[in-house]
Write a protein that holds these residues in place. Sequence first.
Motif, PDB file in Angstrom:
ATOM      1  N   TYR A  38      -2.176   0.747 -48.490  1.00 53.30           N
ATOM      2  CA  TYR A  38      -3.190   1.549 -47.971  1.00 53.30           C
ATOM      3  C   TYR A  38      -3.152   2.983 -48.597  1.00 53.30           C
ATOM      4  O   TYR A  38      -4.152   3.594 -48.945  1.00 53.30           O
ATOM      5  N   LYS A  41      -4.253   9.527 -53.146  1.00 53.47           N
ATOM      6  CA  LYS A  41      -4.526   8.198 -52.429  1.00 53.47           C
ATOM      7  C   LYS A  41      -5.625   7.307 -53.198  1.00 53.47           C
ATOM      8  O   LYS A  41      -6.593   8.204 -53.401  1.00 53.47           O
ATOM      9  N   GLY A  42      -5.536   6.270 -53.224  1.00 51.56           N
ATOM     10  CA  GLY A  42      -6.531   5.559 -54.034  1.00 51.56           C
ATOM     11  C   GLY A  42      -7.070   4.451 -52.897  1.00 51.56           C
ATOM     12  O   GLY A  42      -6.767   4.587 -51.586  1.00 51.56           O
ATOM     13  N   ALA A  43      -8.039   3.804 -53.108  1.00 50.15           N
ATOM     14  CA  ALA A  43      -8.663   2.636 -52.505  1.00 50.15           C
ATOM     15  C   ALA A  43      -7.643   1.506 -52.317  1.00 50.15           C
ATOM     16  O   ALA A  43      -7.012   1.075 -53.060  1.00 50.15           O
ATOM     17  N   ASP A  95      -9.503  -4.723 -50.888  1.00 50.32           N
ATOM     18  CA  ASP A  95     -10.675  -4.916 -50.153  1.00 50.32           C
ATOM     19  C   ASP A  95     -10.068  -5.670 -48.943  1.00 50.32           C
ATOM     20  O   ASP A  95     -10.733  -5.974 -47.913  1.00 50.32           O
TER      21      ASP A  95
END
Length: 110
Positions: free
Chosen positions: A14, A83-85, A88
């Motif tokens: 996350y 922070k990255g994504a 999915d």
Amino acid sequence: MAYVVTEACIRCKYMDCVSVCPVDCFYAGANMLVIHPDECIDYGVCEPECPAAAIFPDSDPRAADWAALNAQYAAQWPNITEKGAPPDDADAWKDTADKRALLSAAPAAI
């Protein structure tokens, strides 16, 4: 003392923890984060930020098997400071147990 990222991070990644770390001691693999034990100042703000509850103090028995792995991969994977994504499908993996076999040794593509 340092904090340790454990199995619960695998396939979740996350990265909420990264944005609160005052010393930028997180390193990113393809499907997990680790904390560099020599850089962590035991501040502790990362632990409550982890939606997967994957971060523990190295003195916690749940971190014992993961401390050496954090040190090993922190020396190999790229440092991340923002922070990255998350993946999915992170939410689908969040409550999955026994994910160690899914750990990828590959570094994150930054």
